[in-house]
Write a protein that holds these residues in place. Sequence first.
Motif, short mmCIF file in Angstrom:
data_model
loop_
_atom_site.label_atom_id
_atom_site.label_comp_id
_atom_site.label_asym_id
_atom_site.label_seq_id
_atom_site.Cartn_x
_atom_site.Cartn_y
_atom_site.Cartn_z
N ASP A 1 39.86 36.14 44.98
CA ASP A 1 40.35 36.38 46.33
C ASP A 1 41.43 37.46 46.33
O ASP A 1 41.91 37.90 45.28
CB ASP A 1 40.86 35.09 46.99
CG ASP A 1 42.07 34.49 46.28
OD1 ASP A 1 42.91 35.25 45.77
OD2 ASP A 1 42.18 33.25 46.23
N GLU A 2 41.78 37.91 47.52
CA GLU A 2 42.67 39.07 47.68
C GLU A 2 44.04 38.85 47.03
O GLU A 2 44.59 39.76 46.42
CB GLU A 2 42.83 39.37 49.17
CG GLU A 2 43.62 40.64 49.44
CD GLU A 2 43.70 40.97 50.92
OE1 GLU A 2 44.53 41.79 51.30
OE2 GLU A 2 42.90 40.38 51.71
N LYS A 3 44.57 37.64 47.17
CA LYS A 3 45.91 37.37 46.62
C LYS A 3 45.90 37.46 45.10
O LYS A 3 46.85 38.01 44.51
CB LYS A 3 46.37 35.98 47.07
CG LYS A 3 47.82 35.67 46.68
CD LYS A 3 48.78 36.66 47.30
CE LYS A 3 50.22 36.39 46.88
NZ LYS A 3 51.16 37.38 47.46
N ILE A 4 44.85 36.94 44.46
CA ILE A 4 44.76 37.01 43.00
C ILE A 4 44.61 38.47 42.56
O ILE A 4 45.18 38.90 41.55
CB ILE A 4 43.58 36.17 42.48
CG1 ILE A 4 43.74 34.71 42.92
CG2 ILE A 4 43.50 36.25 40.97
CD1 ILE A 4 45.03 34.06 42.47
N HIS A 5 43.85 39.26 43.35
CA HIS A 5 43.74 40.71 43.08
C HIS A 5 45.13 41.35 43.09
O HIS A 5 45.46 42.16 42.21
CB HIS A 5 42.88 41.38 44.15
CG HIS A 5 41.46 41.60 43.72
ND1 HIS A 5 41.13 42.18 42.51
CD2 HIS A 5 40.29 41.32 44.35
CE1 HIS A 5 39.81 42.25 42.40
NE2 HIS A 5 39.27 41.74 43.50
N GLU A 6 45.93 41.00 44.07
CA GLU A 6 47.28 41.56 44.18
C GLU A 6 48.12 41.21 42.96
O GLU A 6 48.86 42.06 42.44
CB GLU A 6 47.96 41.05 45.45
CG GLU A 6 47.36 41.58 46.74
CD GLU A 6 48.02 40.98 47.96
OE1 GLU A 6 49.03 40.25 47.79
OE2 GLU A 6 47.54 41.21 49.08
N LEU A 7 48.02 39.96 42.51
CA LEU A 7 48.80 39.53 41.35
C LEU A 7 48.32 40.22 40.08
O LEU A 7 49.11 40.58 39.21
CB LEU A 7 48.73 38.01 41.20
CG LEU A 7 49.39 37.22 42.34
CD1 LEU A 7 49.12 35.73 42.19
CD2 LEU A 7 50.89 37.48 42.37
N PHE A 8 46.99 40.42 39.96
CA PHE A 8 46.45 41.16 38.82
C PHE A 8 46.97 42.60 38.85
O PHE A 8 47.38 43.15 37.81
CB PHE A 8 44.92 41.18 38.87
CG PHE A 8 44.26 40.19 37.94
CD1 PHE A 8 44.41 40.31 36.57
CD2 PHE A 8 43.49 39.16 38.44
CE1 PHE A 8 43.80 39.41 35.71
CE2 PHE A 8 42.88 38.25 37.59
CZ PHE A 8 43.03 38.38 36.22
N ASP A 9 46.95 43.21 40.02
CA ASP A 9 47.43 44.59 40.16
C ASP A 9 48.90 44.69 39.75
O ASP A 9 49.30 45.62 39.04
CB ASP A 9 47.26 45.07 41.60
CG ASP A 9 45.81 45.30 41.97
OD1 ASP A 9 44.98 45.47 41.06
OD2 ASP A 9 45.50 45.30 43.18
N MET A 10 49.70 43.72 40.19
CA MET A 10 51.12 43.74 39.86
C MET A 10 51.33 43.57 38.35
O MET A 10 52.17 44.25 37.75
CB MET A 10 51.84 42.62 40.62
CG MET A 10 53.35 42.71 40.59
SD MET A 10 54.00 44.21 41.36
CE MET A 10 53.63 43.88 43.09
N SER A 11 50.55 42.68 37.74
CA SER A 11 50.64 42.46 36.30
C SER A 11 50.24 43.73 35.54
O SER A 11 50.92 44.14 34.58
CB SER A 11 49.73 41.30 35.89
OG SER A 11 49.68 41.16 34.48
N ASN A 12 49.15 44.37 35.97
CA ASN A 12 48.70 45.59 35.30
C ASN A 12 49.69 46.74 35.46
O ASN A 12 49.93 47.50 34.53
CB ASN A 12 47.33 46.01 35.86
CG ASN A 12 46.21 45.12 35.37
OD1 ASN A 12 46.30 44.52 34.29
ND2 ASN A 12 45.15 45.01 36.15
N MET A 13 50.26 46.87 36.64
CA MET A 13 51.24 47.94 36.86
C MET A 13 52.49 47.72 36.01
O MET A 13 53.08 48.67 35.49
CB MET A 13 51.62 48.02 38.34
CG MET A 13 50.52 48.52 39.27
SD MET A 13 49.92 50.18 38.86
CE MET A 13 48.39 49.73 37.99
#
Length: 361
Positions: free
Chosen positions: A16-28
């Motif tokens: 879902d979108e929220k997990i995508h956001e958390l993955f993006d934050m972790s990767n950044m």
Amino acid sequence: MSLLKKIKNVLIPETDEKIHELFDMSNMSALKTMGIITAIIEGASLIISFIIHIENIHYDQTTIVMTSVVFGCLLTAFFADLFVKKKIHGHYTAVLISGVSITVMAIFGIYVSYMNFIDNRQVIIFYGVNICFVSFFHIAPLFQILFLLTEHLIFYMLLYNYNGAEGVIAVNGVIYLLILLSASIISYYREKEFIISTYKAQTMAQDILLRSYQDQLTGLLNRYALDAIPNIEKGAICQIAMADIDHFKKFNDKYGYRKGDEVLKATASSLLDVFRKKDSYRYGGDEFLVMTTIHTEDAFRDRLATWENKLSEVRIEGVDDPIKVSYGVASGRINSQEDVFALIKDADNKLNNIKSIRHRK
């Protein structure tokens, strides 16, 4: 579930979108750290190289590549930091930053290892770059697999084109690639599990906090929520109304406390028909507070009048008396919570004045 669908779910898991956001934050965050560390290491290597060859400094292809990598890593760290600080945002922004960074680092790893191979040295940089990305950077397994396969294919084609990849043991290369692919999938799912569990814990904590700030009878915010007013917009014009139900004690005495509770709920419900939930509070007892920065004073007073009219039309079974409210209004510029509480006190004083006048009449 068919085998193909299972494989698809493994390679491209639904998120879902929220997990995508958390993955993006972790990767950044990982890119920022890797960018800074790589820039420091390669920058130090350049400086040492210049010192050693101080009397015969020249800019060959390797020096240009390493210099480009240093600046590229610093640029990556800069944009990743902007993303972490939420100055830039969006999944596709994260994908762009990640894609450029991975490509640059892959080219760097391939180039340095290829030059080392030509000089009969170890090609460890190529492997090291891959291990770093697999360990700290997490993208859907399918894209990770495609990236690793493409990168390895290009690297070994270069080696083969140079001298038939002399000295390279193909079996070892395949085993290393399989280990990387397995590690990338395992790492992704471990990170996903961690992110989901962290997200659930945060959501639960926020839900508990929200419940502690919510009046259980009316569903409005309670007065304790005022201590957690988020992000007060400095310089905003705030409209505040303090209101209470006229002769509320009469409802309890005449119809009983259950009917009194129904009066409170009906008053809150009609309030939410006019104002946002985030602006509506049960201050205590039969007192209600409305606080907003999105309306002018005239518009705010019009909405209060609308609430008053709606409430006068409410009928509760077994209650003959109409529900009426009195309210005091205060308006002013706010820069802090202290300013908010000063306006609440002002509105409360005006409410008391209005009630005393009505009672004298």
